[in-house]
Design an enzyme around this catalytic site. Structure first.
Site, mmCIF file in Angstrom:
data_model
loop_
_atom_site.group_PDB
_atom_site.id
_atom_site.type_symbol
_atom_site.label_atom_id
_atom_site.label_comp_id
_atom_site.label_asym_id
_atom_site.label_seq_id
_atom_site.Cartn_x
_atom_site.Cartn_y
_atom_site.Cartn_z
ATOM 1 N N GLU A 115 0.815 -1.206 0.000
ATOM 2 C CA GLU A 115 0.000 0.000 0.000
ATOM 3 C C GLU A 115 0.856 1.267 0.000
ATOM 4 O O GLU A 115 0.344 2.368 0.170
ATOM 5 C CB GLU A 115 -0.941 -0.011 1.208
ATOM 6 C CG GLU A 115 -1.907 -1.191 1.191
ATOM 7 C CD GLU A 115 -2.935 -1.165 2.314
ATOM 8 O OE1 GLU A 115 -2.876 -0.239 3.154
ATOM 9 O OE2 GLU A 115 -3.795 -2.066 2.349
ATOM 10 N N THR A 172 0.392 1.368 10.462
ATOM 11 C CA THR A 172 0.410 1.063 9.025
ATOM 12 C C THR A 172 0.568 2.330 8.191
ATOM 13 O O THR A 172 0.842 2.248 6.993
ATOM 14 C CB THR A 172 -0.887 0.353 8.593
ATOM 15 O OG1 THR A 172 -2.012 1.176 8.935
ATOM 16 C CG2 THR A 172 -1.022 -0.995 9.288
ATOM 17 N N GLU A 214 -10.428 -1.660 16.348
ATOM 18 C CA GLU A 214 -11.263 -2.867 16.369
ATOM 19 C C GLU A 214 -10.940 -3.777 17.547
ATOM 20 O O GLU A 214 -11.722 -4.650 17.903
ATOM 21 C CB GLU A 214 -11.093 -3.651 15.063
ATOM 22 C CG GLU A 214 -11.956 -3.159 13.924
ATOM 23 C CD GLU A 214 -11.535 -1.780 13.446
ATOM 24 O OE1 GLU A 214 -12.413 -0.972 13.122
ATOM 25 O OE2 GLU A 214 -10.322 -1.509 13.389
ATOM 26 N N ASP A 246 -18.422 2.054 11.752
ATOM 27 C CA ASP A 246 -17.034 2.040 11.295
ATOM 28 C C ASP A 246 -16.837 3.062 10.177
ATOM 29 O O ASP A 246 -16.102 2.838 9.222
ATOM 30 C CB ASP A 246 -16.622 0.644 10.821
ATOM 31 C CG ASP A 246 -15.121 0.547 10.504
ATOM 32 O OD1 ASP A 246 -14.358 1.364 11.024
ATOM 33 O OD2 ASP A 246 -14.743 -0.336 9.713
ATOM 34 N N ASN A 284 -12.237 4.308 0.855
ATOM 35 C CA ASN A 284 -11.424 3.827 1.960
ATOM 36 C C ASN A 284 -10.074 4.527 1.939
ATOM 37 O O ASN A 284 -9.988 5.703 1.608
ATOM 38 C CB ASN A 284 -11.302 2.297 1.898
ATOM 39 C CG ASN A 284 -11.076 1.679 3.252
ATOM 40 O OD1 ASN A 284 -9.994 1.785 3.822
ATOM 41 N ND2 ASN A 284 -12.089 1.017 3.801
ATOM 42 N N HIS A 306 -10.060 -15.042 6.865
ATOM 43 C CA HIS A 306 -10.364 -16.265 6.126
ATOM 44 C C HIS A 306 -11.839 -16.322 5.715
ATOM 45 O O HIS A 306 -12.704 -15.765 6.393
ATOM 46 C CB HIS A 306 -10.067 -17.501 6.984
ATOM 47 C CG HIS A 306 -8.627 -17.681 7.330
ATOM 48 N ND1 HIS A 306 -7.733 -18.314 6.501
ATOM 49 C CD2 HIS A 306 -7.912 -17.295 8.427
ATOM 50 C CE1 HIS A 306 -6.536 -18.333 7.066
ATOM 51 N NE2 HIS A 306 -6.614 -17.715 8.236
ATOM 52 N N MET A 349 0.907 -16.386 9.962
ATOM 53 C CA MET A 349 -0.255 -16.847 10.704
ATOM 54 C C MET A 349 0.113 -16.893 12.184
ATOM 55 O O MET A 349 0.887 -17.748 12.615
ATOM 56 C CB MET A 349 -0.678 -18.248 10.219
ATOM 57 C CG MET A 349 -1.757 -18.897 11.077
ATOM 58 S SD MET A 349 -3.322 -18.002 11.031
ATOM 59 C CE MET A 349 -4.186 -18.750 12.411
#
Length: 702
Positions: free
Chosen positions: A81, A177, A195, A316, A403, A634, A672
């Site tokens: 990004e 980020t 969140e 949100d 976004n 997922h 993960m």
């Protein structure tokens, strides 16, 4: 002229190495960034964040001659990004896990790289992939916000660490980020984590030493402990209950802009934590400074004015989207304005001196409100908007009408280009909600996460358009679109506008495209083999104009959705015109495709177990655990899935391998994380039962 293949990351290059003289970045350099065509000095190109280049060598007439010059492969395949910086002929770009790469802008040669060694376990704290949006530059240094919350200063010549400091509490799930900004020798940085129940803030650090100058919290803390400043004391009057126990939210994870004449820093704040206001502020209230635009003094963090785009946010609807500064005529009067298209679907134009609302018009389909009252600045909410007594289809949804993907502003045509989308989701109250300090705690039932619908005929809200992306040229004076390009892909990249009359955008299905700024006509499209999220940049070296974009599919949406089966690696792509005056440009796509267009085969088919017996308690427990811990990355459906595996077709769902993965971190090296502090063996059993039941196409009866 010859090509080289270097497997430190594929580099196919044609050697024209620019001078390595080090330009010291100063306040004057950054204020006058637009006058330097051979550089891209900050995230949005300039302090106004316009992402507009005055270069015209590449234009509407010759853009068909644009060809790939070099492709520098990077080591990871996750969301890219970042907006590269371009200084002294060197591109500086960040990738997943906050890694930094210095690349020769013309040859594509990798000059140095830096890995901050972010632990794979920290992925558990992120809502939306282990991404990074870029760097800031000052003097001879680069500044990086790492995913695990550090602010790191690097020597621009060597990539060696000059200093680093931790900007977040180690016992809370904060992440970084966003790209830092630098103003007068101070580095500004925010963070994410709303969140997962954190309190938002942004901070200023001394660029030379890393010492904290000041910190501005975006929501008030416990009143019994006092308030950090008068602004937070006032904000506390708009909250009820014991919000500080559940975090509050308001994280500053992306947008900032700066007006050096007014000496005002503009910051966009994020959503509430939890999302549903009833769980964080049970007696209502606007909950300042959630979903707001703040104007502060960069020298001391003093709040000068604020405007809240979504009072009492329950959806949100962050206001942390791209902020652009410009001078335009509104109602016959020249105004210094701030413009933003946040998630809630309205395009706002504010007087940036005072915060006065000048215009607010919907740029996408909106049903949570019927409009914005220009006198009060408040939205007029529909009766079902807060989903208090019913489940309601809300548009836009949590993905937003727009976004993080940056817009661009063309001052010559006075148009803002918006990379947006139409969205709609079912929102429902989680009646059994309890504060979850160990995972997602939205307070809205996760039925909203699976409530997106593509079939218009099936919708209760028949007026809503089918979910899809769009690119719009927006006239901020009139509050309406000049042209709109409908896009089948839902999650396309950020934008770059140029005086050559073109708007560049990468796409989810792996193309770099360009549109005529006046008409929206597609004038250029080329396959890259990699889904593109990030916005391109452009610059000129030795009389040649280049376009560069960081390519790599992932991010929050990409974790669960895949649009291309092609090159599974991140890359920095640089393009230039192919003509007689620039013969070094060669088409290298075929070489790259031959050597590297490999993709992982689809997971082996799971063989149904016809004897499988479904346990209702285990199935329901596993379903709850999946929704609260796994669904953010997922899927379990008939799609291919995205960066994260589709668990409907995974062979790793039996209890033993699943326990090794989620309790013992067997796949931590692949990103993960272990859930050992959040789940136990019985949870692994329930998750395994739930997933295997779906694989065997068996669910418990009613």
């Amino acid at each position: 002229m010859h090509s080289r293949l270097i497997l430190a990351g594929l580099i196919i290059s044609y050697i024209v190495t620019p001078c390595r003289a080090q330009e010291a970045i100063t306040s004057e350099t950054l204020v006058n960034a637009d006058s330097n065509d051979s550089a891209w000095l900050s995230y949005g190109k300039n302090y106004s964040e316009t992402r507009f280049s005055p270069l015209t060598q590449i234009n509407q007439k010759n853009i068909g001659q644009l060809k790939l010059l070099n492709k520098t492969l990077l080591p990871d395949w996750r969301g890219m990004e970042a907006t590269p910086l371009l200084i002294d002929g060197v591109l500086y770009v960040t990738g997943p896990w906050s890694k930094v790469f210095a690349i020769d802008a013309v040859s594509g040669e990798l000059l140095w790289s830096y890995d901050p060694q972010v632990s794979g376990q920290t992925a558990i704290n992120g809502c939306c992939d282990v991404v990074n949006r870029g760097l800031a530059a000052w003097d001879d240094k680069l500044y990086l916000g790492s995913f695990d919350g550090r602010l790191i200063a690097l020597n621009r010549q060597s990539g060696k660490v000059s200093w680093e400091t931790n900007t977040v509490p180690e016992d809370r799930p904060y992440t970084i980020t966003g790209a830092p900004r630098v103003i007068n020798g101070a580095v500004l940085i925010g963070n994410g984590g709303a969140e997962l129940g954190v309190r938002g803030y942004f901070s200023s650090y001394d660029a030379s030493t890393g010492k904290l100058n000041w910190r501005f919290y975006t929501v008030p803390g416990n009143p019994d402990e006092g308030f950090e400043n008068a602004a937070l004391k006032d904000a506390a009057k708009t909250w009820t209950g014991e919000w500080w126990k559940v975090g509050g939210g308001g994280t500053v994870w992306d947008s900032m802009a700066y007006d050096p004449e007014l000496d005002l820093l503009y910051v966009g704040t994020g959503n509430g934590s939890p999302w549903d206001r009833n769980h964080r502020s049970p007696e209502g209230g606007d909950n300042l400074y959630l979903s707001s635009i703040l104007a502060v003094r960069p020298s001391n963090g003093e709040l000068v004015w604020h405007y809240q785009t979504t009072p009492g946010d329950s959806w949100d609807f962050t206001a942390s989207q791209h902020i652009i500064l410009a001078d335009i005529e509104i109602d016959g009067k020249q105004r210094s304005v701030l413009m933003q298209a946040p998630k809630n679907g309205y395009f706002y134009v504010l007087d940036r001196k005072t915060g006065e609302l000048l215009k607010a018009d919907p740029f996408t389909y909106v049903n949570w409100s019927t409009g914005i009252d220009l006198k009060t600045g408040r939205p007029v909410e529909t009766e079902f908007a807060r989903y208090e007594n019913i489940n309601a289809e809300i548009a836009p949804n949590y993905d937003g009408g727009h976004n993080w993907h940056p817009m661009a502003y063309d001052p010559n045509r006075e148009l803002v280009f918006i990379p947006g989308r139409n969205t709609l989701s079912m929102y429902g109250r989680d009646l059994n909600w309890k504060y979850n300090s160990q995972g997602f705690g939205t307070g809205a039932g996760w039925n909203l996460a699976i409530g997106q619908q593509d079939n218009k005929a099936d919708r209760k809200d028949a007026a809503a358009p089918v979910k899809r992306g769009f690119l719009k040229a927006w006239n901020p004076k009139k509050g309406q679109a000049v042209w709109t390009v409908e896009q089948d892909e839902f999650w396309n990249g950020g934008l770059l506008a140029t005086a050559g009359g073109v708007v560049f955008q990468g796409t989810a299905d792996g193309r770099l495209t360009a549109y005529n700024s006046e008409t929206g006509e597609l004038v250029f499209s080329t396959e890259t083999g990699i889904g593109i999220l990030a916005p391109p940049i452009t610059y000129q070296i030795n009389g040649v104009q280049y376009v560069t974009v960081a390519a790599g599919w992932g991010g929050g949406f990409g974790m669960k959705n895949l649009f291309t089966n092609k090159l599974r690696s991140n890359a920095v792509l640089t393009f230039a015109l192919q003509n007689e005056s620039n013969p070094s440009v060669n088409i290298v796509n075929e070489i790259v495709a031959k050597e590297f267009n490999r993709f992982t085969p689809a997971d082996s088919q799971v063989v149904p177990d016809l004897s499988w017996q479904v346990s209702r308690p285990l199935f329901e427990a596993g379903e709850r655990l999946f929704d609260s811990h796994c669904a953010v990355c997922h899927v379990v459906d008939d799609s291919r899935g995205g960066i994260a595996p589709n668990l409907l077709s995974s062979l790793m769902t039996a209890e033993e391998p699943l326990s090794a993965i989620i309790l013992h971190g067997a796949l931590q090296s692949r990103g993960m994380p272990s859930f050992v502090n959040k789940l136990d063996k019985s949870d692994a059993q329930a998750l395994s039962h739930y997933l295997r039941s779906l694989q065997n196409k068996k669910k418990p009866g009613k």
